[in-house]
Design a protein around this motif. Structure first.
Motif, PDB file in Angstrom:
ATOM      1  N   MET A  68      66.729  64.672 -68.701  1.00 55.80           N
ATOM      2  CA  MET A  68      67.195  63.836 -69.813  1.00 55.80           C
ATOM      3  C   MET A  68      68.105  62.719 -69.318  1.00 55.80           C
ATOM      4  SD  MET A  68      67.879  66.582 -72.899  1.00 55.80           S
ATOM      5  CE  MET A  68      68.710  65.400 -73.964  1.00 55.80           C
ATOM      6  N   GLU A  69      69.027  63.063 -68.452  1.00 60.79           N
ATOM      7  CA  GLU A  69      69.974  62.076 -67.947  1.00 60.79           C
ATOM      8  C   GLU A  69      69.262  60.955 -67.180  1.00 60.79           C
ATOM      9  OE1 GLU A  69      74.200  63.251 -66.997  1.00 60.79           O
ATOM     10  OE2 GLU A  69      73.167  63.349 -65.066  1.00 60.79           O
ATOM     11  N   GLY A 111      76.088  65.290 -75.182  1.00 63.95           N
ATOM     12  CA  GLY A 111      75.919  64.346 -74.085  1.00 63.95           C
ATOM     13  C   GLY A 111      75.668  65.100 -72.792  1.00 63.95           C
ATOM     14  N   THR A 112      75.515  64.357 -71.707  1.00 64.07           N
ATOM     15  CA  THR A 112      75.248  64.952 -70.400  1.00 64.07           C
ATOM     16  C   THR A 112      76.458  64.691 -69.505  1.00 64.07           C
ATOM     17  OG1 THR A 112      74.222  62.948 -69.504  1.00 64.07           O
ATOM     18  CG2 THR A 112      72.763  64.494 -70.657  1.00 64.07           C
ATOM     19  N   THR A 119      75.028  57.577 -76.389  1.00 64.09           N
ATOM     20  CA  THR A 119      74.039  56.919 -75.536  1.00 64.09           C
ATOM     21  C   THR A 119      72.738  57.725 -75.505  1.00 64.09           C
ATOM     22  OG1 THR A 119      75.787  55.976 -74.168  1.00 64.09           O
ATOM     23  CG2 THR A 119      73.584  56.030 -73.217  1.00 64.09           C
ATOM     24  N   VAL A 120      72.857  59.031 -75.375  1.00 65.19           N
ATOM     25  CA  VAL A 120      71.663  59.885 -75.362  1.00 65.19           C
ATOM     26  C   VAL A 120      70.918  59.744 -76.686  1.00 65.19           C
ATOM     27  CG1 VAL A 120      70.817  62.262 -75.205  1.00 65.19           C
ATOM     28  CG2 VAL A 120      72.649  61.494 -73.680  1.00 65.19           C
ATOM     29  N   ARG A 181      68.244  60.934 -56.186  1.00 67.31           N
ATOM     30  CA  ARG A 181      69.202  61.141 -57.273  1.00 67.31           C
ATOM     31  C   ARG A 181      68.543  60.996 -58.643  1.00 67.31           C
ATOM     32  NH1 ARG A 181      71.092  62.309 -61.157  1.00 67.31           N
ATOM     33  NH2 ARG A 181      73.040  61.761 -62.137  1.00 67.31           N
ATOM     34  N   PHE A 182      67.701  59.972 -58.803  1.00 73.36           N
ATOM     35  CA  PHE A 182      67.160  59.646 -60.120  1.00 73.36           C
ATOM     36  C   PHE A 182      65.704  60.082 -60.321  1.00 73.36           C
ATOM     37  CE2 PHE A 182      70.600  56.590 -59.523  1.00 73.36           C
ATOM     38  CZ  PHE A 182      71.296  56.747 -60.702  1.00 73.36           C
ATOM     39  N   GLY A 183      64.946  60.221 -59.240  1.00 76.28           N
ATOM     40  CA  GLY A 183      63.530  60.507 -59.406  1.00 76.28           C
ATOM     41  C   GLY A 183      63.141  61.930 -59.073  1.00 76.28           C
ATOM     42  N   LEU A 184      63.448  62.370 -57.879  1.00 73.87           N
ATOM     43  CA  LEU A 184      63.066  63.713 -57.423  1.00 73.87           C
ATOM     44  C   LEU A 184      64.322  64.447 -56.960  1.00 73.87           C
ATOM     45  CD1 LEU A 184      59.856  62.769 -55.414  1.00 73.87           C
ATOM     46  CD2 LEU A 184      59.983  63.720 -57.721  1.00 73.87           C
ATOM     47  N   LYS A 185      64.930  65.143 -57.881  1.00 70.45           N
ATOM     48  CA  LYS A 185      66.228  65.811 -57.629  1.00 70.45           C
ATOM     49  C   LYS A 185      65.999  67.254 -57.200  1.00 70.45           C
ATOM     50  CE  LYS A 185      70.772  65.853 -58.129  1.00 70.45           C
ATOM     51  NZ  LYS A 185      71.595  65.212 -57.159  1.00 70.45           N
TER      52      LYS A 185
END
Length: 188
Positions: A68-69, A111-112, A119-120, A181-185
Motif C-alpha cells: 500500500m505504501e 495511515g502507514t 494521503t492514503v 525499497r519501492f519495487g521489490l522489497k
C-alpha cells in the motif's frame, strides 16, 4: 506453477512444446514492457522475521502495508488514484480475506509508516478479492510474478525466458533508482 508443470491433465499441456512456452513468456514480458507496467512485490523471510521480532505483526499486515505504501508513493508521483485487487486465498478464504480486509481498513484509518491516513485515503479507494475460478485476466497475469521472483530468491531453477529480468527491470524505483525499497522489497 501449473504452467511449468504442464501436466497432461491441465489446460497447460500445450506448454510441453518448448517453442510455445518460450513464445508465451515472450508475450507476457513484452506486454509489461509495452505498457510500462510497474511491478510491486514483497518477500518475507518468515523464520528470520519471527526470530528478530517475537510476537511481531503477522506477515499479511507487513506485506500489505509495504504494498500500500509503495503503491501510494507511485500514485502520488503520478497524481493518480487506485484500488488494490487480490486473488482470494485458497486456504480458508473467508478468514484470510477478512484478515486482509481488516488490515486494509486499519491502514486506511491509521495511515502507514510514511503516509498519513489522509494521503492514503486520497490515493486509495478499495480492496477487492477476485476468485481464481472467475479467471480475472489482471489477476491471472499478476499471479505469474510472485512465483518467479520467489523461485529466484529461493535459488530454485527458472524457465521463464526473460520474465525474471522483466520483473527486475519493471520494479518501481520510486523515481530515485531504489527498486529494492519501492519495487521489490525483501523483509527483514
Amino acid at each position: 506453477m501449473d504452467i511449468n508443470r504442464h501436466k497432461s491433465a491441465t489446460p497447460f499441456k500445450v506448454f510441453q512444446d518448448n517453442d510455445v512456452l518460450k513464445n508465451f513468456w515472450g508475450d507476457i514480458t513484452g506486454m509489461f514492457k509495452h505498457y510500462n507496467l510497474p511491478v510491486f512485490g514483497v518477500s518475507i523471510h518468515e523464520k528470520d522475521c519471527q526470530s528478530l521480532y517475537t510476537n511481531g505483526r503477522d506477515k499479511y499486515f507487513i506485506a500489505l502495508q509495504i504494498i500500500m505504501e509503495n503503491f501510494v508513493h507511485y500514485l502520488e508521483m503520478n497524481d493518480g488514484k487506485g484500488s488494490i485487487y487480490l486473488e482470494s486465498t485458497n486456504a480458508d478464504p473467508d478468514q484470510k480475506d477478512q484478515q486482509l480486509q481488516y488490515h486494509f481498513h486499519y491502514l486506511m484509518a491509521q495511515g502507514t509508516l510514511f503516509y498519513s491516513n489522509k494521503t492514503v485515503q486520497k490515493r486509495l479507494s478499495t480492496i477487492n478479492f477476485g476468485y481464481k475460478p472467475d479467471n480475472i485476466i489482471g489477476l491471472q497475469i499478476a499471479d505469474l510474478l510472485p512465483n518467479t521472483w520467489n523461485r529466484k530468491l529461493s535459488g530454485k531453477p527458472l524457465r521463464t525466458y526473460g520474465l525474471l529480468d522483466m520483473i527486475e527491470n519493471q520494479a518501481y524505483d520510486g523515481g530515485c533508482n531504489k527498486k529494492e525499497r519501492f519495487g521489490l522489497k525483501i523483509i527483514p
